[in-house]
Design a protein around this motif. Structure first.
Motif, short mmCIF file in Angstrom:
data_model
loop_
_atom_site.label_atom_id
_atom_site.label_comp_id
_atom_site.label_asym_id
_atom_site.label_seq_id
_atom_site.Cartn_x
_atom_site.Cartn_y
_atom_site.Cartn_z
N GLY A 91 0.75 -1.51 -0.01
CA GLY A 91 -0.04 -0.03 0.10
C GLY A 91 0.76 1.44 0.17
N ASN A 92 0.21 2.49 -0.09
CA ASN A 92 1.02 3.71 -0.11
C ASN A 92 0.15 4.83 0.87
OD1 ASN A 92 1.27 2.96 -3.36
ND2 ASN A 92 3.26 3.45 -2.06
N GLU A 93 0.91 5.78 1.43
CA GLU A 93 0.37 6.67 2.02
C GLU A 93 1.21 8.09 1.75
OE1 GLU A 93 0.66 5.65 6.18
OE2 GLU A 93 2.69 6.54 6.49
N PHE A 94 0.61 9.30 1.75
CA PHE A 94 1.19 10.54 1.74
C PHE A 94 1.25 11.12 2.73
CE2 PHE A 94 -1.37 10.32 -2.34
CZ PHE A 94 -0.53 10.07 -3.24
N ASN A 95 2.69 11.59 2.99
CA ASN A 95 3.00 12.34 4.19
C ASN A 95 3.36 13.79 4.04
OD1 ASN A 95 4.04 10.34 6.59
ND2 ASN A 95 4.44 9.29 4.74
N ILE A 96 2.53 14.65 4.65
CA ILE A 96 2.85 16.03 4.38
C ILE A 96 3.47 17.12 5.34
CG2 ILE A 96 0.57 15.83 2.86
CD1 ILE A 96 -0.89 17.11 5.19
N ASP A 97 4.05 17.98 4.98
CA ASP A 97 4.41 18.96 5.98
C ASP A 97 3.63 20.24 5.91
OD1 ASP A 97 4.89 20.32 3.55
OD2 ASP A 97 6.98 20.22 3.46
N VAL A 308 5.67 -4.24 10.96
CA VAL A 308 6.29 -5.39 12.16
C VAL A 308 5.41 -5.74 13.34
CG1 VAL A 308 8.11 -6.24 13.50
CG2 VAL A 308 8.51 -5.15 11.38
N ASN A 309 4.99 -4.59 13.94
CA ASN A 309 4.43 -4.45 15.28
C ASN A 309 2.73 -4.94 15.15
OD1 ASN A 309 6.83 -4.16 16.27
ND2 ASN A 309 6.52 -1.79 16.69
N LEU A 310 2.39 -4.40 13.98
CA LEU A 310 0.94 -4.38 13.82
C LEU A 310 0.65 -5.60 13.08
CD1 LEU A 310 -0.22 -0.82 13.56
CD2 LEU A 310 -0.17 -2.31 15.46
N ASN A 311 1.68 -6.06 12.12
CA ASN A 311 1.57 -7.40 11.27
C ASN A 311 0.69 -7.02 10.30
OD1 ASN A 311 2.41 -9.88 10.53
ND2 ASN A 311 0.65 -10.76 11.71
N GLN A 312 1.01 -5.88 9.59
CA GLN A 312 0.20 -5.37 8.54
C GLN A 312 0.59 -5.48 7.29
OE1 GLN A 312 -1.10 -1.22 9.09
NE2 GLN A 312 -2.61 -1.98 10.72
N ASP A 313 0.11 -5.61 5.99
CA ASP A 313 1.01 -5.53 4.78
C ASP A 313 1.73 -4.25 4.81
OD1 ASP A 313 -0.22 -7.86 3.81
OD2 ASP A 313 -2.21 -6.95 3.32
N ILE A 314 2.71 -4.35 3.96
CA ILE A 314 3.62 -3.19 3.87
C ILE A 314 2.96 -1.96 3.10
CG2 ILE A 314 5.74 -2.50 2.85
CD1 ILE A 314 6.72 -5.39 2.95
N VAL A 315 3.13 -0.82 4.03
CA VAL A 315 2.54 0.64 3.24
C VAL A 315 3.60 1.39 2.97
CG1 VAL A 315 0.92 2.51 3.68
CG2 VAL A 315 0.32 0.08 4.38
N LEU A 316 4.05 1.40 1.74
CA LEU A 316 5.26 2.39 1.48
C LEU A 316 4.81 3.85 1.57
CD1 LEU A 316 6.94 0.27 -1.39
CD2 LEU A 316 7.62 0.51 1.01
N PRO A 317 5.80 4.75 2.29
CA PRO A 317 5.28 6.13 2.39
C PRO A 317 5.84 7.10 1.18
CG PRO A 317 7.16 5.76 3.79
CD PRO A 317 6.64 4.39 2.89
N PHE A 318 5.10 8.14 0.87
CA PHE A 318 5.36 9.02 -0.04
C PHE A 318 5.52 10.56 0.68
CE2 PHE A 318 3.82 6.40 -3.50
CZ PHE A 318 4.98 6.48 -4.46
#
Length: 403
Positions: A91-97, A308-318
């Motif tokens: 998965g993905n997510e958008f990190n913002i400033d 790791v801790n939440l044992n989720q599928d990998i979410v790669l950040p942007f």
């Protein structure tokens, strides 16, 4: 072969054949092991790519269009030669400033956007409406600088982000009133106001660790500006890590080594903290540089926690930012490989300071590793704040001596 040695060999392996050998060994010890490889020619080309909208850049930890996930399902497919089309679950997510948060606020409150801002909003709204926006980095920076701005303005930004997420996820054309975002904004506001939690102290320790290391790096470069003093500076910095900081920050130490050698690449990394600035600007620049690096490291921590801790599928950040320097920290020494195993994430970057050290330096550094780790476990926030203040004074005193 011992577990730690397998991890070390897996991270340093240069060929797919070697990686497969060590991966199979690691699976024998950890069935939940996962590995992400970047810059792979046969990677998942259907992923979100890097985008630019004028000064705004959407950038990942590396090029996600060349990413390959290796886990137990991949291994089974390889062994059985099953070509049924196993799909990489990423998965993905958008990190913002702050700058991006302000653009979103302008949009929600129907204020005029310039062309680059409008294109960015359209990208988030229509092209990838289901990819969530993560505001943790934004919240941490605002919390740290709380009191420097208007409380009302910050709350408006938080409410606007909440409304924007509703607009995106529900594909709304009409923009709801910003007040509909107050409930989520209240939740985020409590995080912003939180002062004494254990998790918050851990984040503050991380910030001051980075800040203290950067202060020492700039002090040494001011004290020994010539590249001929490269080894002296490096030796003093390693001694500082072993005996005062107690935390090994691999990427930042490699950045420092480039500066100590006066490499051209260092001007792109340290341009916010130029040694020729006056004291006030230099300290401000080091703090800004700390925040850029903190954003990247916090995102890596979230990746580790969620995977790791939440044992989720990998979410790669942007990262979405117009800060060119933040993008430099990612691009100038990109992550090549990530290994998840036994509730821990291990990273391998393109460049590694340890590969630059002499045998004498390596022996000295590792001979103190047990002491360093013991001290690291006892690190507290007061110690690091005091250390950073001492280092600020050293820079000030050195400036006075050089007048």
């Amino acid at each position: 072969m011992e577990y730690e040695e397998i991890i070390k060999q897996l991270l340093s392996s240069k060929s797919r054949e070697e990686e497969l050998i060590y991966a199979i060994e690691l699976f024998k010890l950890d069935n939940n092991f996962k590995m992400i490889l970047f810059e792979v020619s046969d990677g998942d080309i259907n992923r979100i790519g890097i985008e630019n909208f004028g000064l705004f850049k959407i950038n990942g930890l590396n090029d996600y269009g060349k990413v390959y996930l290796f886990d137990k399902r991949t291994l089974k497919k390889m062994i059985t030669e099953d070509d049924s089309g196993y799909q990489v679950i990423l998965g993905n997510e958008f990190n913002i400033d702050l700058n991006i948060a302000q653009v979103i606020t302008k949009f929600i409150n129907e204020r005029a956007l310039d062309d680059d801002e409008e294109n960015l909003i359209k990208y988030l709204r229509y092209k990838y409406p289901k990819v969530p926006i993560n505001i943790m980095s934004f919240l941490q920076e605002q919390r740290f600088h709380f009191g420097n701005g208007s409380n009302k303005k910050i709350f408006e930004i938080l409410a606007s982000i909440s409304v924007f997420e509703t607009v995106r996820h529900e594909n709304l054309e009409a923009i709801p009133n910003v007040e509909t975002g107050f409930s989520h904004a209240d939740t985020w506001w409590r995080i912003l106001m939180e002062k004494n939690s254990y998790s918050q102290e851990i984040l503050d320790i991380k910030y001051y660790t980075i800040y203290s290391l950067l202060l020492k790096i700039i002090f040494l470069q001011m004290k020994f500006p010539s590249s001929s003093d490269h080894y002296v500076k490096r030796g003093e910095l390693l001694d500082f890590v072993n005996n005062q900081l107690f935390v090994y920050l691999e990427n930042e130490l490699w950045f420092a080594d480039q500066l100590f050698q006066n490499k051209k690449i260092a001007t792109k990394i340290f341009n916010k903290a130029n040694i020729h600035m006056n004291y006030a600007k230099r300290i401000k620049g080091i703090k800004n540089m700390t925040w850029d690096i903190f954003h990247v490291r916090l995102t890596e921590d979230l990746l580790e926690a969620e995977t790791v801790n939440l044992n989720q599928d990998i979410v790669l950040p942007f990262f979405i930012s117009q800060d060119r320097q933040l993008n430099n920290y990612i691009n100038l020494n990109p992550i090549k490989k990530i290994v998840f195993s036994r509730n821990k994430m291990h990273l391998a970057r393109e460049h590694n300071i340890l590969s630059e050290l002499s045998e004498k330096e390596l022996n000295l550094f590792f001979s103190n590793s047990e002491k360093r780790l013991r001290k690291q476990k006892k690190l507290d926030l007061d110690y690091l704040i005091n250390l950073s203040q001492k280092l600020e004074n050293e820079i000030l005193n050195l400036k006075e001596l050089n007048k």
